[in-house]
Write a protein that holds these residues in place. Structure first.
Motif, PDB file in Angstrom:
ATOM      1  N   LEU A  18       0.840  -1.209   0.000  1.00 13.38           N
ATOM      2  CA  LEU A  18       0.000   0.000   0.000  1.00 13.38           C
ATOM      3  C   LEU A  18       0.864   1.244   0.000  1.00 13.38           C
ATOM      4  N   LEU A  19       0.442   2.238  -0.811  1.00 13.07           N
ATOM      5  CA  LEU A  19       1.099   3.544  -0.840  1.00 13.07           C
ATOM      6  C   LEU A  19       0.052   4.638  -0.878  1.00 13.07           C
ATOM      7  N   HIS A  20       0.177   5.598   0.038  1.00 14.73           N
ATOM      8  CA  HIS A  20      -0.610   6.825  -0.099  1.00 14.73           C
ATOM      9  C   HIS A  20       0.126   7.957   0.596  1.00 14.73           C
ATOM     10  N   PHE A  21      -0.315   9.191   0.324  1.00 16.57           N
ATOM     11  CA  PHE A  21       0.439  10.375   0.734  1.00 16.57           C
ATOM     12  C   PHE A  21      -0.299  11.172   1.802  1.00 16.57           C
ATOM     13  N   HIS A  22       0.513  11.890   2.614  1.00 11.81           N
ATOM     14  CA  HIS A  22       0.000  12.819   3.617  1.00 11.81           C
ATOM     15  C   HIS A  22       0.415  14.253   3.291  1.00 11.81           C
ATOM     16  N   ALA A  23       1.448  14.413   2.455  1.00 11.08           N
ATOM     17  CA  ALA A  23       2.005  15.731   2.157  1.00 11.08           C
ATOM     18  C   ALA A  23       2.768  15.642   0.840  1.00 11.08           C
ATOM     19  N   ASP A  24       3.230  16.794   0.373  1.00 10.49           N
ATOM     20  CA  ASP A  24       4.007  16.876  -0.858  1.00 10.49           C
ATOM     21  C   ASP A  24       5.442  16.437  -0.574  1.00 10.49           C
ATOM     22  N   PRO A  25       5.942  15.385  -1.231  1.00  7.02           N
ATOM     23  CA  PRO A  25       7.313  14.924  -0.966  1.00  7.02           C
ATOM     24  C   PRO A  25       8.377  15.970  -1.260  1.00  7.02           C
ATOM     25  N   ALA A  26       8.044  16.984  -2.059  1.00  5.47           N
ATOM     26  CA  ALA A  26       9.022  18.032  -2.350  1.00  5.47           C
ATOM     27  C   ALA A  26       9.276  18.926  -1.144  1.00  5.47           C
ATOM     28  N   PHE A  27       8.353  18.917  -0.191  1.00  2.00           N
ATOM     29  CA  PHE A  27       8.454  19.846   0.937  1.00  2.00           C
ATOM     30  C   PHE A  27       8.362  19.175   2.301  1.00  2.00           C
ATOM     31  N   SER A  28       8.223  17.860   2.338  1.00  3.64           N
ATOM     32  CA  SER A  28       8.062  17.159   3.613  1.00  3.64           C
ATOM     33  C   SER A  28       8.855  15.868   3.605  1.00  3.64           C
ATOM     34  N   ALA A  29       9.558  15.591   4.696  1.00  2.15           N
ATOM     35  CA  ALA A  29      10.311  14.342   4.829  1.00  2.15           C
ATOM     36  C   ALA A  29       9.406  13.189   5.248  1.00  2.15           C
ATOM     37  N   ASP A  30       8.215  13.502   5.728  1.00  5.89           N
ATOM     38  CA  ASP A  30       7.261  12.485   6.188  1.00  5.89           C
ATOM     39  C   ASP A  30       6.001  12.596   5.349  1.00  5.89           C
ATOM     40  N   ALA A  31       6.156  12.367   4.047  1.00  2.54           N
ATOM     41  CA  ALA A  31       5.082  12.694   3.113  1.00  2.54           C
ATOM     42  C   ALA A  31       4.165  11.532   2.786  1.00  2.54           C
ATOM     43  N   TYR A  32       4.570  10.311   3.066  1.00  2.00           N
ATOM     44  CA  TYR A  32       3.782   9.176   2.599  1.00  2.00           C
ATOM     45  C   TYR A  32       3.868   8.004   3.569  1.00  2.00           C
ATOM     46  N   SER A  33       2.931   7.081   3.393  1.00  5.72           N
ATOM     47  CA  SER A  33       2.947   5.811   4.114  1.00  5.72           C
ATOM     48  C   SER A  33       3.108   4.689   3.110  1.00  5.72           C
ATOM     49  N   TRP A  34       3.990   3.758   3.427  1.00  5.48           N
ATOM     50  CA  TRP A  34       4.261   2.613   2.569  1.00  5.48           C
ATOM     51  C   TRP A  34       4.253   1.355   3.431  1.00  5.48           C
ATOM     52  N   PHE A  35       3.424   0.406   3.031  1.00  4.08           N
ATOM     53  CA  PHE A  35       3.329  -0.864   3.741  1.00  4.08           C
ATOM     54  C   PHE A  35       3.640  -1.975   2.744  1.00  4.08           C
ATOM     55  N   GLU A  36       4.782  -2.615   2.928  1.00  4.62           N
ATOM     56  CA  GLU A  36       5.210  -3.665   1.992  1.00  4.62           C
ATOM     57  C   GLU A  36       4.180  -4.787   1.944  1.00  4.62           C
ATOM     58  N   ASP A  37       3.702  -5.189   3.123  1.00  6.62           N
ATOM     59  CA  ASP A  37       2.613  -6.165   3.207  1.00  6.62           C
ATOM     60  C   ASP A  37       1.462  -5.453   3.900  1.00  6.62           C
ATOM     61  N   GLY A  38       0.594  -4.864   3.088  1.00  6.81           N
ATOM     62  CA  GLY A  38      -0.443  -3.996   3.635  1.00  6.81           C
ATOM     63  C   GLY A  38      -1.836  -4.576   3.503  1.00  6.81           C
ATOM     64  N   LEU A  39      -2.761  -3.913   4.181  1.00  3.96           N
ATOM     65  CA  LEU A  39      -4.167  -4.302   4.107  1.00  3.96           C
ATOM     66  C   LEU A  39      -5.008  -3.034   4.002  1.00  3.96           C
ATOM     67  N   LEU A  40      -5.886  -3.008   3.011  1.00  9.40           N
ATOM     68  CA  LEU A  40      -6.858  -1.931   2.845  1.00  9.40           C
ATOM     69  C   LEU A  40      -8.232  -2.498   3.167  1.00  9.40           C
ATOM     70  N   VAL A  41      -8.897  -1.882   4.136  1.00  8.36           N
ATOM     71  CA  VAL A  41     -10.223  -2.335   4.546  1.00  8.36           C
ATOM     72  C   VAL A  41     -11.242  -1.281   4.137  1.00  8.36           C
ATOM     73  N   VAL A  42     -12.281  -1.720   3.444  1.00 10.45           N
ATOM     74  CA  VAL A  42     -13.311  -0.825   2.912  1.00 10.45           C
ATOM     75  C   VAL A  42     -14.655  -1.219   3.505  1.00 10.45           C
ATOM     76  N   GLU A  43     -15.382  -0.220   3.983  1.00 10.81           N
ATOM     77  CA  GLU A  43     -16.722  -0.464   4.517  1.00 10.81           C
ATOM     78  C   GLU A  43     -17.709   0.478   3.849  1.00 10.81           C
ATOM     79  N   ASP A  44     -18.706  -0.090   3.200  1.00  7.30           N
ATOM     80  CA  ASP A  44     -19.744   0.684   2.517  1.00  7.30           C
ATOM     81  C   ASP A  44     -19.154   1.760   1.604  1.00  7.30           C
TER      82      ASP A  44
END
Length: 439
Positions: free
Chosen positions: A15-41
C-alpha cells in the motif's frame, strides 16, 4: 432506522498513499510492503500493516489477494476534453489551426444525445482502464453533452467534475452561445452539482472565446455558486498569449484577465500555464487556484515547457492532466513519463514519489477535496487502483532489479501504461479489471 449490516471488503497488497508533498516534507507518505486496505460501505475503514489489521477483520472475511502488486489511491486527471476522444492524434502545426481544423467540427456532433452518450461511455471506460477514478472534464457548448457525461459517470458511481463549455465569440456560429447560455449552465449546476458523486465546473473555454460581457456573467454565476469548480485555459502558447493581449489590452497578463473578473479562487483550475510570470504564479498561490499541467499535449502542439521550479517557488498548486485530444494518452503513468522529461528540459527534477503525489493527494488538495478522494484517510471514498509491476516483460525485468520504492515507482512511471493497471475500484466497487487477470 436502518439495521443493514455494513458491507466490508479487504485487499492485501503493498500500500502507498500520501500525507504531504514529498518536495516539501520528509514524512510525506505511508508505505506498507505487506499492507491491508479495509473498505466499509464504499469508504476507507483502515489502511496499514497486514499483520496489525488482519486480526480485526470480521470472522470469515478473506482479503482479496493482490500480493506482489501495489495499491494506491485512484489517479486524478485535472484537465481533459471528453468530446475530443475521436480526434486524438490529429496532425496540426499549432494550437489555433488545430482548434479550427479538428476541434470545432468534432465538438459540433455533440448536439446529438446518442453521439454524446456513446462517446462518454467509451471515454469513461478508457479512463478506468488507465486507473483514473476522478477527472475534471470539458464537455461542449451543448447541454446534451453534459447530461450524457454525468449519466454515464453516475452509472459507474464515479467521482467526476464536468461542465458545459461557454464561448460567445471567435468560434464557429454552430458553437456560439446565444443569450441565456449562462442561465443554461446554472440549470445544469442545479441538476448535477453534488448529485450522487457528480460535481459541476463552470467552464469558459478560454479568454479569446468569451466576450467581456460573458466573462462578467460567468463571474456572477461563480459568485452565486462558490463551491462549484471553475476550469479554463491560460497561457498555452505564445500566439494565444499575444491574441489575448490584443483582446484585453488593459489586463496585466493573460491570467490577469480571469483575475480581473474574480475567477481566481479555490477550486479554480487553469490548464497549461506555460507562459506565466512570477507575479502570475504568486497570484495563483494567493488565491488558492491551481495549475493543471498537460505535458503530452504541450509537447504534441509545441506549446512550451511548464516551469515546475517557478511554480513551486511561488507556492502555487500544481496538478497533472492528459488534455486529450491534444494530449496523446489517457494514461496518467504516460503523463508522468512526459512530465519528468519536461522538468528535466527546464533544468529541474521530478522524483517518482512527487509525480504519484501530484496524481493523487496533490490533485485532491488542489480541488479542495482532501479527505474525500486522493488518499486512504479513514472515511475517504474508496477509489483505488492495483498497479502491476510485472505487467510487461520489460517492466517485470526492471522491477526485479529495483532496490527502493522510488526506483519501483520511477519504473512504473517511465515504462508503465494502461497494462500496468491490474484493477480499478470506485467507491469500493470494481469498475475495471485487466483482461486475462483473475482474483
Amino acid at each position: 432506522m436502518s439495521t443493514a449490516t455494513p458491507t466490508v471488503q479487504a485487499y492485501r497488497a503493498s500500500l502507498l498513499h500520501f500525507h504531504a508533498d514529498p518536495a516539501f516534507s520528509a514524512d510525506a507518505y505511508s508505505w506498507f510492503e505487506d499492507g491491508l486496505l479495509v473498505v466499509e460501505d464504499g469508504r476507507v475503514k483502515a489502511a496499514g500493516d497486514y499483520a496489525q489489521l488482519a486480526p480485526a477483520l470480521p470472522a470469515g472475511l478473506v482479503p482479496v489477494d493482490y500480493r506482489g502488486q501495489i495499491i494506491t489511491p485512484g489517479f486524478i486527471d485535472t484537465h481533459l476534453h471528453y468530446p475530443q476522444t475521436d480526434m486524438i492524434a490529429s496532425p496540426s502545426p499549432g494550437l489555433l489551426p488545430w482548434l479550427e481544423t479538428y476541434t470545432f467540427p468534432t465538438e459540433r456532433q455533440f448536439a446529438d444525445p446518442a453521439h454524446a452518450r456513446a462517446t462518454a461511455e467509451f471515454f469513461l471506460d478508457e479512463l478506468t482502464r488507465c486507473g483514473t477514478t476522478t477527472a475534471v472534464v470539458y464537455c461542449t457548448v451543448h447541454r446534451e453533452s453534459v447530461d450524457a457525461f454525468f449519466e454515464a459517470s453516475e452509472a459507474r458511481n464515479l467521482r467526476m467534475v464536468a461542465g458545459k463549455v461557454l464561448m460567445d465569440r471567435n468560434c464557429p456560429d454552430f458553437l456560439r452561445d446565444t443569450e441565456g447560455q449562462v442561465g443554461e449552465s446554472e440549470a445544469l449546476i442545479n441538476k448535477w452539482h453534488k448529485h450522487a458523486r457528480s460535481l459541476y465546473a463552470i467552464t469558459p473555454r478560454f479568454a479569446p472565446t468569451s466576450s467581456p460581457a460573458q466573462l462578467g456573467a460567468i463571474a456572477e454565476l461563480a459568485k452565486a455558486y462558490p463551491d462549484t469548480f471553475i476550469q479554463t485555459h491560460v497561457s498555452e502558447n505564445q500566439d494565444e498569449v499575444n491574441w489575448v493581449r490584443e483582446l484585453y489590452p488593459d489586463a496585466r497578463s493573460y491570467l490577469g484577465v480571469y483575475d480581473g473578473y474574480g475567477l481566481m479562487r479555490p477550486r479554480a483550475l487553469f490548464g497549461h500555464c506555460i507562459w506565466l510570470d512570477d507575479e502570475d504564479f504568486a497570484r495563483m498561490a494567493a488565491t488558492g487556484s491551481a495549475a493543471s499541467v498537460c505535458p503530452t499535449s504541450n509537447l504534441f502542439l509545441g506549446s512550451g515547457l511548464f516551469d515546475f521550479e517557478k511554480a513551486d517557488g511561488a507556492g502555487a498548486k500544481v496538478t497533472l492532466g492528459t488534455d486529450v485530444g491534444a494530449g496523446t494518452s489517457f494514461s496518467m503513468l504516460q503523463t508522468m513519463n512526459e512530465a519528468y522529461k519536461v522538468a528535466r528540459m527546464k533544468g529541474s527534477y521530478l522524483p517518482a514519489l512527487r509525480m504519484f503525489y501530484l496524481a493523487t493527494l496533490g490533485a485532491a488538495r488542489a480541488m479542495d477535496l482532501e479527505g474525500t478522494i486522493g488518499s486512504f484517510t479513514v472515511g475517504a471514498e474508496a477509489d483505488f487502483i492495483v498497479l502491476d509491476p510485472t505487467s510487461t516483460p520489460l517492466l517485470a525485468r526492471r522491477s526485479s532489479h529495483c532496490n527502493s520504492l522510488e526506483e519501483q515507482l520511477f519504473a512504473l512511471a517511465l515504462l508503465g501504461d494502461d497494462r500496468a493497471i491490474r484493477a480499478t475500484y470506485a467507491a469500493g466497487a470494481k469498475v475495471h479489471e485487466r483482461s486475462g487477470t483473475v482474483d
